[in-house]
Enzyme design. Structure first.
Site, short mmCIF file in Angstrom:
data_model
loop_
_atom_site.label_atom_id
_atom_site.label_comp_id
_atom_site.label_asym_id
_atom_site.label_seq_id
_atom_site.Cartn_x
_atom_site.Cartn_y
_atom_site.Cartn_z
N GLU A 1 22.94 5.99 -1.01
CA GLU A 1 23.71 5.99 0.24
C GLU A 1 24.36 4.65 0.57
OE1 GLU A 1 21.43 7.47 3.50
OE2 GLU A 1 21.08 9.41 2.57
N TYR B 1 21.64 15.94 6.08
CA TYR B 1 20.61 16.24 7.09
C TYR B 1 21.20 17.09 8.21
CZ TYR B 1 17.44 13.23 4.60
OH TYR B 1 16.62 12.71 3.63
N ASP C 1 15.14 2.86 5.18
CA ASP C 1 14.15 3.54 6.01
C ASP C 1 12.77 3.56 5.36
OD1 ASP C 1 13.22 5.24 8.09
OD2 ASP C 1 13.63 7.01 6.85
N GLU D 1 18.71 14.90 -1.38
CA GLU D 1 17.80 14.79 -0.23
C GLU D 1 18.20 15.84 0.79
OE1 GLU D 1 17.44 11.04 1.88
OE2 GLU D 1 17.49 9.92 -0.01
C1 BDP Z 1 18.21 9.28 4.01
C2 BDP Z 1 17.71 8.06 3.24
C3 BDP Z 1 16.20 7.99 3.22
C4 BDP Z 1 15.65 8.21 4.61
C5 BDP Z 1 16.11 9.59 5.09
C6 BDP Z 1 15.59 9.92 6.50
O1 BDP Z 1 18.20 8.06 1.93
O2 BDP Z 1 15.77 6.75 2.69
O3 BDP Z 1 14.27 8.07 4.69
O4 BDP Z 1 17.50 9.56 5.16
O5 BDP Z 1 16.25 9.54 7.44
O6 BDP Z 1 19.48 9.13 4.47
O7 BDP Z 1 14.53 10.50 6.62
#
Ligand code: BDP
Length: 635
Positions: A447, A500, A203, A536
């Site tokens: 990931e 997330y 991404d 993250e």
């Molecule tokens: C994570 C990835 C990261 C993405 C992020 C996203 O590691 O590179 O930019 O998601 O979706 O899973 O913002």
């Protein structure tokens, strides 16, 4: 450390083996070394021929690029993508060519005792380099340096200016790192002949070009090729175990002198390996963990090599910090004290220059990080410029150093060719970064599809290999899988997990975060009994977009989502939870797609480094955490 442990440490085999043939010391000037930067404007030409091969067919490297066809001026370092108004160049896939002439100082040519080395800090992705039409090196991989000695070549025609040509190809395949695929669209009713696209499973924009400085530097013919240090301490005594490799010849004398920050003599030694003892040691501490963070000593390596006919002298000074890193089941210890990561994930990314090295941006980012109270970051998702690591050393910012193993999702990218290349990349990364006190952990991937059956062998091999290269640092990879799906988990020292919740799943439902996040942590800990970092988490926020009650994409939603994660972090913090890294420090460019509105907006700063509301929330939290976990001295 007990006396016995110290003795064991001193007797043990030197932990870091030299992985590659030859070192990769950062070029530094000294009384016996010169550096000439070749940054500025180069001639540039993209090979737009259908097979992208015209440059090779017509041997563009044999002449000045400008003689082969139309060229444009291209800044180095910079990504070429956003420099012009041409969308074809922005999205170009294939070979681009750079060249320029250099006036080499006459003494470098006439003095046979001088080695002249051409070094590229990084170029993405595959590079071939010629000097005066002769190939001097090629390199695979977009984020690590490569070099070639060109002394004899430039001495052949001493009066001519030296022409450097660099061809760079950004094409990604199943076996590159990161991987990608090229897809030809063969339906002639929908696409013109030869139409193809580059698919990638990561991404961020696949910026390309010469991203870091191109240099010429000199060393004497007999020279200090590599230095490796490992540090330890007992009570008030610091210990530096060093190893120096010399190349280019015959018997030599090596004198090692250690100086403190003020240039005062601390210790000395002779020979290519040994231990320096530092009385009343000043340890290297992270920012906000000590009143004097980032303390660096300087280790001066002085070489004299004598033959029957000549004497060569070389000198290289390595900055170093004395510190230890250890991991238990529940803690990350720096200098035997628990360290809590409160930090960010970054990208090397900015308007216009793309991934190109840029001092104003770097210094601004460090000022912003210190303002925020950041004590650490992860080099997501590739190795960053060495100058950034040096800043981290000096400022006490702790790093998780990540290789470009991102987007490994296709089962074909777990094959032997991919693994071999991944191992080489780890060799190059450790060789480049092993002496930085700021680097406290290696991350071998982000990931990957770690639930796939081949992931177990792949990560076992990769992690064991990395540990053999460097026995002083823990190794991880960053996962997003569920604990019971993840095949590589048993091999990592620290579980780094991305999630997330209330963003990619259960959209808009902030109320589910506490339950899902704590279940998630409990599962990971139960399964692996390793400390956990939230490597993250985050939410996109379009700056200036507001809604209350919060809705996705507003600044309020980003704040509320972070807050709901923080509540869980605070519950687990005194158990096994050792750190939180926000995704992301700043907005950054991605490929175009329906999920991205001119890039990823999960930054707490905009791409221009202006704060969103979340920056203030995080600042408050990080300074509070620094007070609670960092042993900050009271005001
Ligand atoms: C994570 C990835 C990261 C993405 C992020 C996203 O590691 O590179 O930019 O998601 O979706 O899973 O913002």
């Amino acid at each position: 450390m007990s006396v016995w442990l110290r003795v064991l440490w001193l007797l043990s085999v030197f932990g870091t083996v030299l992985p590659l043939d030859g070192g990769m010391l950062f070029p530094r000037e000294s009384s016996f070394r010169e550096v000439k930067e070749l940054n500025g404007l180069w001639d540039f030409r993209a090979d737009g021929s259908p097979n992208r091969n015209e440059g090779f067919e017509k041997a563009w490297h044999k002449r000045q690029l400008a003689e082969t066809g139309p060229v444009i001026e291209m800044p180095v370092p910079a990504s070429y993508n956003d420099i012009t108004q041409d969308p074809t160049l922005r999205d170009f896939i294939g070979w681009v060519w750079y060249d320029r002439e250099v006036a080499v100082p006459a003494r470098w040519i006439s003095d046979q005792g001088t080695r002249v080395v051409l070094r590229v800090g990084s170029a993405h992705y595959y590079s071939i380099v010629w000097v005066n039409g002769e190939k001097v090196t090629e390199h695979e991989g977009g984020h690590l340096p490569f070099e070639a000695e060109i002394s004899s070549l430039i001495r052949r025609e001493p009066t001519k200016p030296c022409r450097i040509t660099i061809a760079v190809n950004n094409t990604l395949t199943l076996e590159t790192l990161p991987p990608g695929t090229i897809q030809y669209m063969n339906d002639s009713s929908r696409y013109p002949d030869g139409f193809f696209v580059q698919n990638m499973d990561f991404d961020f924009f696949n910026y390309a070009g010469i991203h870091r400085s191109v240099l010429l530097y000199t060393t004497p013919k007999v020279y200090v090729d590599d230095i490796t240090v490992e540090t330890n301490f007992m009570d008030n005594t610091g210990l530096i175990r060093y190893k120096v490799s010399v190349r280019g010849g015959f018997s030599n004398t090596l004198n090692i002198t250690l100086m403190d920050k003020d240039g005062h003599f601390v210790a000395s030694s002779n020979g290519s390996s040994g231990v320096l003892r530092v009385v009343d040691v000043k340890l290297w501490w992270p920012y906000l963990m000590h009143e004097n963070p980032g303390y660096l000593y300087s280790m001066k390596v002085h070489l004299i090599a004598v033959s029957e006919t000549s004497t060569y002298e070389d000198e290289y000074t390595l900055p170093l910090g004395i510190r230890t890193v250890n991991v238990t089941n529940t803690q990350f210890l720096i200098n035997n004290k628990p360290f809590y990561f409160h930090g960010v994930n970054k990208h090397e990314d900015a308007d216009i220059r793309g991934r190109g090295f840029d001092w104003p941006l770097i210094v601004k980012d460090f000022n912003l990080m210190k303002w925020l109270g950041v004590n650490s970051f992860r080099t997501s998702h590739y190795p960053y410029a060495e100058e950034i690591l040096q800043m981290c050393d000096r400022h006490g910012i702790v790093l998780i150093d990540e290789c470009p193993g991102v987007g490994i999702k296709d089962i074909r990218s777990f094959g032997n060719a991919s693994l071999s290349h991944h191992l080489v990349v780890m060799d190059e990364l450790v060789r480049r970064d092993k002496n930085h006190p700021s680097v406290v952990m290696w991350s071998v991937a982000n990931e990957p599809a770690s639930e796939m059956p081949p992931a177990e062998f792949y990560f076992k091999t990769l992690i064991e290999h990395t540990k053999a290269l460097d026995q002083t640092r823990p190794v991880t990879y960053v996962t997003i899988a569920e604990a019971d799906m993840d095949k590589g988990g048993p091999y990592v020292d620290v579980v780094c997990v991305n999630s997330y919740f209330a963003w990619y799943f259960d959209q808009g439902r902030l109320d589910i975060v506490p339950l899902q996040l704590s279940t998630h942590f409990e599962n990971w800990y139960r399964k692996y009994q390793r400390p956990i970092i939230q490597s993250e988490y985050g939410a996109d926020a379009v700056p200036g977009l507001h809604m209350d009650p919060p809705m996705m994409f507003t600044e309020e939603y980003q704040n509320a989502l972070l807050q709901s994660y923080h509540d869980v972090f605070d519950q687990k913090r005194n158990q096994y939870f050792i750190g939180e890294l926000i995704w992301n420090f700043a907005d950054f460019m991605t490929a175009q797609g329906i999920y991205r509105v001119v890039g990823n907006k999960k930054g707490i700063f905009t791409r221009q480094r202006q704060p969103k509301a979340a920056a203030f929330l995080l600042r408050k939290r990080y300074w509070r955490l620094a007070n609670e976990t960092g042993r900050l001295l009271p005001d």
